[in-house]
Design a protein around this motif. Sequence first.
Motif, PDB file in Angstrom:
ATOM      1  N   HIS A 253       0.800  -0.691  -0.349  1.00 31.45           N
ATOM      2  CA  HIS A 253      -0.386  -0.080  -0.336  1.00 31.45           C
ATOM      3  C   HIS A 253       0.977   1.079  -0.201  1.00 31.45           C
ATOM      4  O   HIS A 253       1.309   1.266   1.138  1.00 31.45           O
TER       5      HIS A 253
ATOM      6  N   ALA B 197      -0.412  -1.257  -4.372  1.00 30.96           N
ATOM      7  CA  ALA B 197      -2.321  -0.044  -4.344  1.00 30.96           C
ATOM      8  C   ALA B 197      -1.814   1.232  -3.935  1.00 30.96           C
ATOM      9  O   ALA B 197      -1.335   1.114  -2.851  1.00 30.96           O
ATOM     10  N   ILE B 198      -1.976   1.602  -5.103  1.00 28.95           N
ATOM     11  CA  ILE B 198      -1.649   3.148  -5.255  1.00 28.95           C
ATOM     12  C   ILE B 198      -2.646   4.083  -4.398  1.00 28.95           C
ATOM     13  O   ILE B 198      -3.614   4.837  -4.885  1.00 28.95           O
ATOM     14  N   GLU B 199      -2.755   4.470  -2.912  1.00 31.89           N
ATOM     15  CA  GLU B 199      -3.454   5.062  -2.452  1.00 31.89           C
ATOM     16  C   GLU B 199      -3.264   7.247  -2.653  1.00 31.89           C
ATOM     17  O   GLU B 199      -1.951   7.527  -3.215  1.00 31.89           O
ATOM     18  N   TYR B 200      -4.196   7.443  -3.776  1.00 36.58           N
ATOM     19  CA  TYR B 200      -3.061   8.696  -4.537  1.00 36.58           C
ATOM     20  C   TYR B 200      -3.992   9.940  -3.937  1.00 36.58           C
ATOM     21  O   TYR B 200      -5.027  10.392  -3.703  1.00 36.58           O
ATOM     22  N   ASN B 201      -3.196  11.400  -3.311  1.00 35.56           N
ATOM     23  CA  ASN B 201      -3.560  11.661  -2.530  1.00 35.56           C
ATOM     24  C   ASN B 201      -2.967  13.686  -3.313  1.00 35.56           C
ATOM     25  O   ASN B 201      -1.874  13.842  -3.195  1.00 35.56           O
TER      26      ASN B 201
ATOM     27  N   ILE C 136      -0.939  11.588   8.252  1.00 37.42           N
ATOM     28  CA  ILE C 136      -2.155  10.547   7.839  1.00 37.42           C
ATOM     29  C   ILE C 136      -1.320   9.479   6.987  1.00 37.42           C
ATOM     30  O   ILE C 136      -2.525   8.185   7.801  1.00 37.42           O
TER      31      ILE C 136
ATOM     32  N   TYR D   1      -0.666  15.493   4.563  1.00 40.26           N
ATOM     33  CA  TYR D   1      -1.302  13.686   4.270  1.00 40.26           C
ATOM     34  C   TYR D   1       0.402  12.496   4.829  1.00 40.26           C
ATOM     35  O   TYR D   1      -0.283  11.701   4.101  1.00 40.26           O
TER      36      TYR D   1
ATOM     37  N   VAL E  61       1.220   3.128   5.619  1.00 41.34           N
ATOM     38  CA  VAL E  61       1.154   2.513   4.172  1.00 41.34           C
ATOM     39  C   VAL E  61       3.152   2.197   4.245  1.00 41.34           C
ATOM     40  O   VAL E  61       3.764   1.912   5.500  1.00 41.34           O
TER      41      VAL E  61
END
Lengths: 345, 523
Positions: free
Chosen positions: A61, A91-95, A112, A109, A118
């Motif tokens: 992640h 899994a790319i969490e785009y912020n 977080i 970010y 992550v």
Amino acid sequence: MDRYSPVLEGNRMKWLYKTLLALLFITMVTSAGLAAYYFGLVNQVYDKSTHNIFGEQPKYHFSLVLNAGDDDYWQSFKEGVIEAGKVYHAAIEYNSVTDPLDMDQVVEYIHIANKSRVDGIIVNGGYSSSYSEAINKAAESGIHIVVGMVGSVDNQRLSYVGTNFYDFGVKAAKLISQASSKASPVNLAVILSHESATDDKTMVSQNDILMSGMASVMESEKKINLITTLYRNSHLLGAEDLTRCILAEYPNVDVIFCTNAKDTAAAARVIVERNLVGEVVVVGTGLTDEIKHYIKKGIVFGVLDRNGYNAGFKSVEVLAGSVADSFQSSYINIPADIYTAINIE
Amino acid sequence: MRKFWGKMFNSIKTRVIAVFVLTMVLAGSTSIFILGLSSNIIEKMDDMFADNVELKRFLNDLNQVSTNLTNYLVTADSESLLNYYRHKDLFQDRAQSMFHAMGGIYSQNDLIYKDIAYMVEAFLQETEEAVRAKRMDNADEYMARYAEANRISKYIRTYADRLNLNILNSNTTQYLDMSEHLNKLRTANFVLIISVILLNVLVLAYLTYNMTKPIIALANSAAEMSRGNFDAEDVEVISQDELSIMANAFNEMKHSIKNYIRELHNKADTESKLLEQQIENLRMQSLLADAEMKALQMQINPHFLFNTLNAGLQLAMMEGAEKTSAFLDNMSKIFRYNVKSLDRKVMLRDELDTLKAYEALFSVRFGDIIQFSYNIDPSLLELEVPPLIIQPLVENATIHGLGNLERGGNIAISLYKEGNMARISVKDNGVGMNEETKKRILEGLCTENEMAGHMTGIGLHNVVQRLKLFFCHEDVIEVYSEPGRGTEIVLKIPCPVPALVSIDSKTQTPMTGGDPYVQSVSL
């Protein structure tokens, strides 16, 4: 002449009745079939939302904290990250950071991501102490971090993936020296992209490195006469305005150098607008369809493409390797490619 | 197969139940089908917004925990602490149920869920530490923990809001994608419902029509029967059910009644004909009786008359009075002929012979004032006729036609054939008659007395009626006459003459028993 016959009339009615019955039956079955079909389509739409957008079940992640803005480099960078995520099961969490000058959002970010545990962070933050602090805190928490912009690369869990701006400056200067048909030295005006807010004057910015690379070539070859360097650090004053200013203030300018695709296209538009095609030429950064068009027309002599996609892809690759405890270099250079009228499609 | 279904549904009750079940099954299965689809879609819609609802509750719980923590840290109140623990447990349970339900990472939202789950863990850890530090009166510690908890709480809210927005956006997109299919699904369902309704109506209408058609036909047929029409077509029912049985029974009943009525009609016709025959016989008898009465009036002691005439005849022969002898002879012949029974048949030759005798007597009596002429087709002399048909005509001519004339006259008697009819014509050149008289004669309105002759006492009407009865033929007389230009009366006899119908066998009149005159004549 038809003669009325009750028997014939009866047969006709029977035929009509049977036909109607058959038609209604067909309609009923068809509509039931269609209802089932459309219900299936509704289900498909519903189920689509549960499809895994990351391909297989991801192993990692990663949080991508990015100020993509309208810069083509970062847009390509983001695409590269997402594609690499699929390849490396991440899994790319785009912020998305909406304000490029707002470091607090980037820092938040990162915090977080830290609290969310992550596996890795890819971030293109600027230069601020809170940013560095957040990066270091995350790194201390065991999170691997890849930065897309040059900063303090002094943590073992930090890697830089991107352009070597010194090399970029050298290449740019060499390209500029070839750009004008006028006798050396060519008069150069530089439009640099915005500077990120920084409270640490000891930090060396990417633009500084780029300019030092250019300066080394200018000094050694003496073919370029840098007449001005402008910073596009305001949304109100764009590259077009800066170009107009240059043309107005420095009528002897031969080459205008821009450090991103948007500025390059803007400068070319102004040259066309001022009917200075052939008089002033642009050397730019990034390769878009519009820029290709200007290259073909000779308004833009050439561009340096920083390969944002490759940088993004490589960032994930480095993070995935790093999480898997394999050794990763702390500095990964993605060389810029040069495109002129000779090698564009 | 057809037989099987025929046997299966050979009763109205079975058919009605079958159709009822069929329509109910159709309507029911359609309803269940549509209900199933609708329920499934509603379930999906509920599911789409379930996460938003759950997130809202989650944030409420988070607020409760934060509020109670703040209260406790500010007031150090045990009530606040209890509330904090209570809400913390609720919050933890909800967070666990929300985030542990995730089957894996499939979308950006799943990543956010995962982030929130870890942030919740970090948040609760910080709150616990803050409470612990508060209990130990470590102000710096609990203030720092409280600040960190608040920061994490803010992150959680940020992510929860983001998640909410993402879900809402995703739901909106999903709904927009689904709505097109849902509209088509609704149209298909509408068409399905309409087609099922129409199908049911059609099936029920057909059943009703099939059931009522024979009943209506029976009712119409019964109405026709009630109006006396038994010739209406039979009611046909193709099915094998009770209606067919009823229709067959009705048809049989109709035929029975029709036959019975026909028999009654036949019987009535026969009786009517018999009655007419009897009336005719009575009329015949009347005519015969009348004629015979006339004859009887003239047959006063015929034995004595014949003997007297024979005595006179012999006396005249002995005295050599030849004319007297011939006169008496002719007279004797006429009397003998006239007194014979009228129901016998004679030949035309006999009629003419008697007429000759009559002429001879007439010439003795009146001289040659009236001339007789004959035009006879000999081939017709053998024709059989009733007696005394020509002499009355001649007598009428002498009496009514020529009787009042001073100049005398001619009487022409003709017998000839025309077509298949033999014609007997008696024509005089006397006074003739007007149209009214002629009409009265032809219509038989003249009295017997008016038309009666001297010798026979039989009138023209009598002659005509007897000829009609004898030949069973109506057209037997023609009358040609004009005032002052004579009269011709023609009797028309079918030729060849048909066999005489035996009156005896048909009428059973008393004549068959023998006639006393005949007996007397034979003497």
